[in-house]
Write a protein that holds these residues in place. Structure first.
Motif, PDB file in Angstrom:
ATOM      1  N   ASP A 145      20.542 -12.435  28.463  1.00 42.41           N
ATOM      2  CA  ASP A 145      20.567 -11.321  27.836  1.00 42.41           C
ATOM      3  C   ASP A 145      20.617 -11.280  26.199  1.00 42.41           C
ATOM      4  O   ASP A 145      20.211 -10.644  25.489  1.00 42.41           O
ATOM      5  CB  ASP A 145      21.664 -10.265  28.314  1.00 42.41           C
ATOM      6  CG  ASP A 145      21.440  -9.430  29.730  1.00 42.41           C
ATOM      7  OD1 ASP A 145      20.290  -9.596  30.016  1.00 42.41           O
ATOM      8  OD2 ASP A 145      22.227  -8.799  29.948  1.00 42.41           O
ATOM      9  N   ASP A 149      17.905 -10.242  23.560  1.00 41.14           N
ATOM     10  CA  ASP A 149      18.607  -9.439  22.732  1.00 41.14           C
ATOM     11  C   ASP A 149      17.939  -9.960  21.215  1.00 41.14           C
ATOM     12  O   ASP A 149      17.559  -9.039  20.108  1.00 41.14           O
ATOM     13  CB  ASP A 149      20.034  -8.977  22.636  1.00 41.14           C
ATOM     14  CG  ASP A 149      20.402  -8.243  23.932  1.00 41.14           C
ATOM     15  OD1 ASP A 149      19.606  -7.643  24.514  1.00 41.14           O
ATOM     16  OD2 ASP A 149      21.578  -8.088  24.168  1.00 41.14           O
ATOM     17  N   LYS A 190      23.173  -1.471  31.198  1.00 38.73           N
ATOM     18  CA  LYS A 190      22.308  -2.485  30.542  1.00 38.73           C
ATOM     19  C   LYS A 190      21.459  -1.824  29.729  1.00 38.73           C
ATOM     20  O   LYS A 190      21.149  -2.228  28.474  1.00 38.73           O
ATOM     21  CB  LYS A 190      21.765  -3.416  31.288  1.00 38.73           C
ATOM     22  CG  LYS A 190      22.687  -4.493  32.093  1.00 38.73           C
ATOM     23  CD  LYS A 190      23.608  -5.222  31.098  1.00 38.73           C
ATOM     24  CE  LYS A 190      24.494  -6.113  31.898  1.00 38.73           C
ATOM     25  NZ  LYS A 190      25.351  -6.994  30.864  1.00 38.73           N
ATOM     26  N   LYS A 194      20.706  -1.840  25.499  1.00 34.01           N
ATOM     27  CA  LYS A 194      19.717  -2.189  24.919  1.00 34.01           C
ATOM     28  C   LYS A 194      19.339  -1.090  23.642  1.00 34.01           C
ATOM     29  O   LYS A 194      18.872  -1.381  22.703  1.00 34.01           O
ATOM     30  CB  LYS A 194      18.506  -2.312  25.554  1.00 34.01           C
ATOM     31  CG  LYS A 194      18.564  -3.532  26.845  1.00 34.01           C
ATOM     32  CD  LYS A 194      18.996  -4.827  26.155  1.00 34.01           C
ATOM     33  CE  LYS A 194      19.418  -5.684  27.299  1.00 34.01           C
ATOM     34  NZ  LYS A 194      20.035  -6.825  26.714  1.00 34.01           N
TER      35      LYS A 194
END
Length: 580
Positions: A145, A149, A190, A194
């Motif tokens: 993740d 990112d 999640k 984002k």
């Protein structure tokens, strides 16, 4: 240990015949015999089992390190199913191999006890492997993740309109849907994360321009709705403060450029205000094609009219003296400072932007560069060497006498030809003398070398002493011989009521050609407020204009001359025809 069994007779002899031995015996029944045999067998089994337990502990201690090796191999596997299957398979193999290699001579009690103990350990370690693997899976998921990112942030910072087009949101949604399919709760969490990254990035980016940031929020209050709320509040407050400062700064900047100082004696007369004005000035003049020196000159023009200094350039010049070298060469900071120092010196502002020690350092560098013709790195090194040594030598009587004598000779030499920039030449002479002394040259020889350099490496044109190694730019107007004609052309064109003799043309370290008044060391302006500053292309056009004008004048003169000759011939012919 179990007790050894004892037996008691169930019958006893009669009392009628005491002390007389008889051949009569009481028979032992089958039940009694079986019971006795069972007790003995149970004792034997329990004894073997106790022995097996003791041996099993010893064997367990020997086998466990091998099982832990298998555990260590699979505990960080981020896929729990693979980790459990792999551990079970290899762990069982370890146990089987251990029993075959170490227990072949042991009885079945020991083998069974060891197998049971190691099986229990295998089960416990398998559970531990699964737990550890799940932790690794979670960490790996977090790492994936974070990597994603980071890639998202990189794209937002490099791809044009990546956020505005909606591409950032679409890619984020696709990533989350693929990774967390079947888990709507986690998916929503999640996805919100984002979108928060995207909106926060966009908000920080937009907040760099206070006015635009506030205008966007005014037009759409829901903008950046997923961004960090506390950060959003802070940025809005900061933008409002910056907007006010910027508004005030623009007003002060406008006043500065007109020679008016509105902050003197007020609470606004502080470094922070000057930094705002400098920022505004830089925004107005900045262009990627401009050099650091050019930007300095144009920004400084906003300050010099009111006797102020641009704070960041003061800092850069200070850092240039202190930064030193990297691998024997000037650092990037030093190189930037050297270019700015050159421009400041040509603008007559170096002594204002620097302390006495800093001024001496940059003068030494410029002398080595412009008079001795050294390359940047070598000139910088000479200045560094001279900085410390010259200070120590300056107190010596012989040094002081020769130095003053040298400056007196230079002043006398160039005053006789009425050089406009005698003070500039004296400053170079002083720095040259210090350079020679600091590099081990005898004072008498240093004096002779300085005078020789200043005579041979400068040239007098239009009552101004130009440095020979600083005249290459004048090739754009045809060479040094064109300096005076070009200057006169500019004055006649832009200042027709002024006398060209009162002005001179100079090339600055910022790459521009400036017209200066001989009594005023600052940029001169036309009646319309336009500065008499020209870049290379403008100078080429001026030269072309001069050539064109001169050509037209020659053509006109030729035509007029030919016309006069023709008229003369006609009159001659007419006079001949009238003769009887």
């Amino acid at each position: 240990m179990p007790k050894i069994p004892t037996f008691e007779a169930q019958v006893r002899p009669t009392a009628e015949v005491p002390g007389v031995k008889t051949s009569f015996q009481v028979p032992v029944t089958n039940d009694v015999f079986i019971k006795a045999q069972s007790l003995i067998s149970n004792y034997y089994i329990k004894e073997k089992e106790e022995e097996a337990k003791l041996k099993a502990i010893d064997y367990e201690n020997k086998a466990l390190p091998k099982l832990y090796e298998v555990y260590d191999k699979y505990k960080n596997n981020p896929f729990p199913t693979d980790a459990a299957d792999g551990f079970q398979r290899e762990g069982r193999q370890v146990i089987d191999n251990f029993i075959n290699e170490n227990l072949s001579n042991e009885n079945r009690f020991v083998q069974r006890a060891v197998s049971t103990k190691l099986g229990a350990n295998l089960t416990q370690l398998n559970l531990a492997t699964i737990k550890s693997s799940r932790d690794a899976m979670e960490k790996n998921s977090e790492r994936v993740d974070k990597d994603w990112d980071s890639g998202l942030v990189s794209k937002m910072g490099t791809i044009p309109n990546f956020i505005e087009s909606g591409q950032a949101y679409n890619e984020s949604a696709e990533y989350v849907n693929n990774k967390y399919m079947g888990d709507p709760y986690t998916k929503k969490i999640k996805l919100d994360e984002k979108f928060k990254i995207i909106d926060t990035f966009a908000m920080i980016k937009d907040s760099k321009s206070s006015e635009q940031f506030l205008q966007k929020l005014k037009e759409n209050p829901e903008l950046y709705k997923n961004a960090d709320v506390n950060l959003k509040s802070q940025l809005i407050f900061q933008a409002q403060e910056d907007s006010k400062k910027n508004t005030d700064g623009i007003m002060i900047y406008d006043k500065f450029t007109k020679g008016v100082d509105p902050i003197i004696g007020t609470n606004a007369d502080k470094k922070e205000t000057l930094e705002t004005v400098e920022k505004i000035a830089m925004q107005k003049v900045y262009s990627p094609e401009k050099s650091e020196a050019q930007l300095f000159v144009e920004v400084d023009n906003s300050f010099r009219g009111v006797g102020r200094l641009a704070p960041s350039y003061q800092s850069i010049l200070k850092q240039g003296v202190a930064s030193g070298t990297l691998g024997g060469k000037p650092t990037q900071t030093a190189l930037k400072a050297l270019d700015i120092a050159d421009a400041a010196d040509q603008q007559g502002r170096l002594d204002e932007y620097t302390t006495n020690e800093e001024l001496k350092f940059y003068r030494s560098y410029l002398a080595a560069r412009k008079i001795l013709g050294k390359e940047k790195a070598e000139a910088y090194e000479m200045a560094v060497n001279a900085k410390d040594k010259a200070i120590k030598l300056s107190s010596l009587p012989l040094y002081e006498r020769k130095r003053e004598s040298t400056l007196k000779d230079i002043r006398s030499e160039f005053s006789n030809v009425k050089s406009t920039n005698v003070s500039e030449l004296l400053a170079y002479s002083e720095s040259l003398f210090d350079l020679y002394i600091a590099n081990g040259i005898d004072p008498d020889k240093a004096q002779k070398e300085v005078i020789k350099n200043m005579k041979s490496d400068t040239i007098e044109i239009d009552n101004y002493r130009y440095l020979k190694r600083d005249i290459h730019p004048f090739k754009s107007i045809g060479g040094m011989d064109e300096i005076k004609p070009v200057k006169e052309f500019i004055i006649k064109k832009y200042l027709p009521e002024e006398d060209p003799k009162d002005f001179y043309l100079k090339h600055t370290g910022a790459g521009t050609f400036n017209i200066y008044h001989r009594t005023q060391m600052h940029t001169y302006y036309t009646d319309n407020g336009d500065p008499l500053i020209f870049n290379y292309n403008q100078m080429v056009k001026i030269k072309e204009e001069m050539t064109s004008k001169k050509t037209k004048e020659i053509i006109k003169e030729t035509i007029e001359s030919q016309s006069k000759k023709q008229e003369g011939r006609i009159r001659s012919l007419e006079s001949q025809t009238t003769i009887p």
